[in-house]
Design a protein around this motif. Structure first.
Motif, PDB file in Angstrom:
ATOM      1  N   UNK A  14     -50.063 -41.168   5.369  1.00 40.90           N
ATOM      2  CA  UNK A  14     -50.162 -42.651   4.727  1.00 40.90           C
ATOM      3  C   UNK A  14     -50.028 -42.835   3.376  1.00 40.90           C
ATOM      4  N   UNK A  15     -50.515 -41.611   2.512  1.00 46.85           N
ATOM      5  CA  UNK A  15     -50.347 -41.818   1.081  1.00 46.85           C
ATOM      6  C   UNK A  15     -48.955 -41.657   0.724  1.00 46.85           C
ATOM      7  N   UNK A  16     -48.289 -40.643   1.382  1.00 49.62           N
ATOM      8  CA  UNK A  16     -46.737 -40.654   1.035  1.00 49.62           C
ATOM      9  C   UNK A  16     -46.007 -41.794   1.483  1.00 49.62           C
ATOM     10  N   UNK A  17     -46.393 -42.260   2.553  1.00 47.14           N
ATOM     11  CA  UNK A  17     -45.827 -43.436   2.923  1.00 47.14           C
ATOM     12  C   UNK A  17     -45.660 -44.689   2.091  1.00 47.14           C
ATOM     13  N   UNK A  18     -46.785 -45.016   1.245  1.00 47.95           N
ATOM     14  CA  UNK A  18     -47.187 -45.913   0.537  1.00 47.95           C
ATOM     15  C   UNK A  18     -46.267 -45.626  -0.678  1.00 47.95           C
ATOM     16  N   UNK A  19     -46.323 -44.256  -1.109  1.00 48.82           N
ATOM     17  CA  UNK A  19     -45.343 -43.844  -2.530  1.00 48.82           C
ATOM     18  C   UNK A  19     -43.824 -44.045  -2.134  1.00 48.82           C
ATOM     19  N   UNK A  20     -43.294 -43.662  -1.206  1.00 49.04           N
ATOM     20  CA  UNK A  20     -42.022 -43.692  -0.559  1.00 49.04           C
ATOM     21  C   UNK A  20     -41.570 -45.364  -0.531  1.00 49.04           C
ATOM     22  N   UNK A  21     -42.420 -46.138   0.147  1.00 50.65           N
ATOM     23  CA  UNK A  21     -42.268 -47.467  -0.064  1.00 50.65           C
ATOM     24  C   UNK A  21     -42.151 -48.275  -1.353  1.00 50.65           C
ATOM     25  N   UNK A  22     -43.016 -47.909  -2.204  1.00 46.37           N
ATOM     26  CA  UNK A  22     -43.040 -48.075  -3.726  1.00 46.37           C
ATOM     27  C   UNK A  22     -41.765 -47.763  -4.539  1.00 46.37           C
ATOM     28  N   UNK A  23     -41.478 -46.705  -4.052  1.00 46.35           N
ATOM     29  CA  UNK A  23     -40.195 -46.190  -4.955  1.00 46.35           C
ATOM     30  C   UNK A  23     -39.453 -44.609  -4.715  1.00 46.35           C
ATOM     31  N   UNK A  24     -38.406 -44.406  -5.159  1.00 43.80           N
ATOM     32  CA  UNK A  24     -37.962 -42.927  -5.020  1.00 43.80           C
ATOM     33  C   UNK A  24     -38.655 -41.848  -5.443  1.00 43.80           C
ATOM     34  N   UNK A  25     -39.360 -42.233  -6.896  1.00 44.69           N
ATOM     35  CA  UNK A  25     -39.786 -41.092  -7.429  1.00 44.69           C
ATOM     36  C   UNK A  25     -40.950 -41.723  -8.328  1.00 44.69           C
ATOM     37  N   UNK A  26     -42.023 -40.671  -8.387  1.00 45.74           N
ATOM     38  CA  UNK A  26     -43.344 -41.180  -8.913  1.00 45.74           C
ATOM     39  C   UNK A  26     -43.934 -40.159 -10.004  1.00 45.74           C
ATOM     40  N   UNK A  27     -44.486 -40.507 -10.696  1.00 40.37           N
ATOM     41  CA  UNK A  27     -45.199 -39.814 -11.954  1.00 40.37           C
ATOM     42  C   UNK A  27     -46.729 -39.347 -11.146  1.00 40.37           C
ATOM     43  N   UNK A  28     -46.966 -38.289 -10.953  1.00 38.52           N
ATOM     44  CA  UNK A  28     -48.116 -37.758 -10.503  1.00 38.52           C
ATOM     45  C   UNK A  28     -48.682 -36.609 -11.277  1.00 38.52           C
ATOM     46  N   UNK A  29     -50.025 -36.209 -11.312  1.00 38.85           N
ATOM     47  CA  UNK A  29     -50.867 -35.309 -12.002  1.00 38.85           C
ATOM     48  C   UNK A  29     -51.411 -34.427 -11.087  1.00 38.85           C
ATOM     49  N   UNK A  30     -51.211 -33.149 -11.326  1.00 35.87           N
ATOM     50  CA  UNK A  30     -51.616 -32.021 -10.297  1.00 35.87           C
ATOM     51  C   UNK A  30     -52.850 -31.772 -10.433  1.00 35.87           C
ATOM     52  N   UNK A  31     -53.639 -30.914  -9.497  1.00 36.87           N
ATOM     53  CA  UNK A  31     -55.012 -30.797  -9.735  1.00 36.87           C
ATOM     54  C   UNK A  31     -55.473 -30.152 -10.883  1.00 36.87           C
TER      55      UNK A  31
END
Ligand code: HEM
Length: 391
Positions: A14-31
């Motif tokens: 579900x989280x990945x589908x949301x990101x994929x829907x929003x755009x092809x690439x995202x800035x994320x922060x690791x643990x």
């Protein structure tokens, strides 16, 4: 977006589908608080995987000296022309024929593990089957004598099982490197026809691998081929057991298993992401430009369910017959062990379901524990019942 918690590990889609829907690439922060970019669409993943301006080189200077040499020479962390040279030499030794020749041994190892499994009432399929099988197979491939494999199981518990912290991980890897150095000296004195022997002997146009390179390669094969394949076997059993119609089909016609394995690779990609790449110049993906010097990861789980590429991507359909998944990567770093992983998974599933057609999960699906972390997608444990209880 919390990409590292237990809820995400259990069901990242579900989280990945949301990101994929929003755009092809995202800035994320690791643990660990380190920022990176994550690619979530199939087209852009292929773009990144074939763009020579993204580098695989990662700093190794914080590692102890004995590990540094082995890691610095690993082809997964090199760019052309070094990567081209290493891959050519290694491919001359690790051939599809070598993988095929291993089949009877893989079958024997599988049967032995299944014999042991049958003596336990509710065995954990990960601990007793999915993890030891690929480890034994890599030991067999490399030519590690049977009597010297026990420490590998302990090291693997640290490296895969996460029993211990980063210092234990470095210590386990250093112990493996020290062992490989010693084994190599013995193989030099007494040439062998296993993969280590072949890596020592391979000559291409007058060029050959140094000892550090052979040790680095052995370590890479061990690490790259172990947890990934364990996850594939575990994810496959989990998916098949949760879909009675699939199980019926597989039981009736084990010839369907290769297609089932491909669909598991697509829907439950054992390597959840690619390994890191770093931009050496700004690159544009869709409407986003990633500056130079940034780390990029491809979410293989996300791109393998991209509706722009796969029809009805949320449906498990082995008959789709579409080789387009990127579970083994793409481009020059495409998984060298893909043929071996496929053979192992096919043998494991054929023998397991052949012997235990009634196998089922011993806990409710929501009670299953999944490995946390972004890089891998697999179960921590998979308790099963091998036969239906008759009272
Ligand atoms: C590379 C996945 C099994 C050896 C890769 C890559 C992926 C991958 C995604 C590319 C990483 C990137 O481009 O960042 C998998 C999966 C496996 C599996 C899902 C099991 C289901 C194996 C096995 C071996 C192996 C069994 C060897 C015994 C390698 C090596 C590379 C690699 C050596 C580096 C290739 C290069 O840099 O040219 N694998 N792998 N893998 N894999 Fe696998």
């Amino acid at each position: 977006m919390a990409l590292f918690d237990d809820e995400y590990a259990a069901n990242p889609h579900p989280a990945l589908a949301e990101l994929r829907q929003a755009g092809p690439v995202h800035r994320v922060t690791s643990a660990a608080g380190i920022p990176f970019w994550m690619v979530t669409r199939w087209d852009e993943a292929r773009q990144v995987l074939t763009d020579p301006s993204l580098s695989k080189r990662q700093p190794v200077d914080q590692l102890p000296a004995e590990l540094r040499a082995a890691l610095a020479t690993q082809m997964l962390l090199r760019d052309p022309p070094d990567h081209t040279r290493l891959r050519r030499l290694v491919s001359a030794a690790f051939t599809p024929r070598r993988t095929q020749a291993l089949r009877p041994r893989i079958e024997q190892i599988t049967d032995r593990l299944l014999d042991e499994l049958a003596t336990v009432s509710e065995p954990d399929l990960i601990d007793r089957f999915a993890v030891p099988l690929p480890l034994e197979v890599i030991c067999e491939l490399l030519g590690i004598p049977g009597g010297e494999r026990r420490p590998f199981h302990a090291w693997s518990n640290v490296i895969i099982g996460g029993s211990g912290g980063p210092a234990d991980m470095v210590a386990a890897m250093s112990a493996i490197v020290a062992y490989f150095r010693d084994l190599l000296a013995r193989k030099r004195a007494q040439p062998s026809d296993d993969l280590l022997g072949a890596l020592l002997a391979v000559v291409d146009d007058g060029d050959r691998l140094s000892d550090d390179e052979v040790v680095g390669m052995a370590l890479l094969l061990l690490v790259a081929g172990h947890e990934t394949t364990a996850n594939l076997i575990g994810n496959a059993v989990h998916l098949i057991c949760r879909q009675p119609d699939q199980r019926e089909r597989v039981l009736k016609d084990p010839g369907l298993l290769p297609a089932v394995v491909e669909e598991v690779l697509r829907m439950a990609s054992p390597s959840a992401t690619s390994t890191y790449r770093v931009t050496t110049r700004p690159i544009t993906l869709g409407a986003t430009t990633i500056p130079a010097g940034e780390q990029v990861l491809i979410s293989l789980l996300a791109v393998n369910r991209d509706p722009r590429r796969f029809t009805d991507p949320e449906t498990f359909d082995p008959a789709r017959g579409d080789g387009g998944h990127l579970a083994f990567g793409h481009g020059i770093h495409f998984c060298l062990g893909a043929p071996l992983a496929r053979v192992e998974a096919q043998i494991a599933l054929t023998r397991l379901f052949g012997r235990h057609p009634e196998i089922q999960l011993a806990v409710r699906p929501e009670e299953l524990r999944w490995r946390t972390g972004l890089l891998m997608h697999g179960l921590e444990a998979l308790p099963v019942r091998l036969r239906t209880e008759t009272s």
